[in-house]
Design a protein around this motif. Structure first.
Motif, PDB file in Angstrom:
ATOM      1  N   ASP A 249       0.862  -1.179   0.000  1.00 43.20           N
ATOM      2  CA  ASP A 249       0.000   0.000   0.000  1.00 43.20           C
ATOM      3  C   ASP A 249       0.898   1.229   0.000  1.00 43.20           C
ATOM      4  N   ALA A 250       1.033   1.868  -1.151  1.00 46.12           N
ATOM      5  CA  ALA A 250       1.867   3.069  -1.238  1.00 46.12           C
ATOM      6  C   ALA A 250       1.164   4.246  -0.579  1.00 46.12           C
ATOM      7  N   PHE A 251      -0.164   4.264  -0.643  1.00 49.39           N
ATOM      8  CA  PHE A 251      -0.939   5.287   0.056  1.00 49.39           C
ATOM      9  C   PHE A 251      -2.294   4.705   0.422  1.00 49.39           C
ATOM     10  N   TRP A 252      -2.663   4.902   1.662  1.00 47.86           N
ATOM     11  CA  TRP A 252      -3.982   4.503   2.162  1.00 47.86           C
ATOM     12  C   TRP A 252      -4.391   5.570   3.158  1.00 47.86           C
ATOM     13  N   VAL A 253      -5.431   6.329   2.844  1.00 49.57           N
ATOM     14  CA  VAL A 253      -5.785   7.517   3.623  1.00 49.57           C
ATOM     15  C   VAL A 253      -5.990   7.206   5.102  1.00 49.57           C
ATOM     16  N   HIS A 254      -6.554   6.060   5.440  1.00 50.01           N
ATOM     17  CA  HIS A 254      -6.788   5.725   6.848  1.00 50.01           C
ATOM     18  C   HIS A 254      -5.477   5.571   7.614  1.00 50.01           C
TER      19      HIS A 254
END
Length: 143
Positions: free
Chosen positions: A101-106
């Motif tokens: 996951d390079a970006f996951w807002v949570h």
């Protein structure tokens, strides 16, 4: 007098709701904000084999690139209304392959810092994260 009490109760309940959302789900405060994500090939001896990366979200395919030593793959994103912004990358080097996951807002709404910058450094021994490109923390190994 009865109308004033009703309005007071509604304002009080709305305030409690907002407070609860801020305390329990702070990522919702960051909806609509822009984040910058950067993945860097931090190998010290790539020889002739590049680090190959492919990234996408549910709504957007960023495609792939072959990164030589020191090259990067970068993009900006805007967190969506539902707080579900999520980018998955797959990286391959020689016989090794890893998805992450390079970006996951949570997860990243806080750790990317006030400038909302999320940096990944991929090295021979694993994947490192930073929000300032100075202080790196190893997140996981290739295996």
């Amino acid at each position: 007098m009865k109308n004033a009490l009703t309005i007071f109760i509604l304002i009080f309940l709305l305030s409690l709701y907002i407070f609860f959302m801020i305390m329990m789900q702070p990522e919702y405060l960051f909806q609509g904000l822009e984040y910058d994500v950067r993945v860097v090939n931090g190998f010290t001896s790539n020889s002739s084999l590049p680090l190959v990366i492919w990234c996408s979200s549910k709504d957007q395919n960023l495609g792939g690139r072959a990164l030589q030593e020191g090259d990067d793959f970068s993009w900006s994103l805007k967190a969506n209304f539902w707080g579900t912004a999520h980018f998955l990358c797959t990286i391959k080097w020689d016989q090794k392959r890893k998805s992450f996951d390079a970006f996951w807002v949570h997860r990243d709404s806080h750790r990317c810092g006030p400038l909302r910058r999320c940096f990944w450094l991929v090295k021979e021994d694993g994947f490192y994260f930073s929000n300032d490109e100075t202080n790196w923390k190893k997140e996981f190994a290739w295996i």
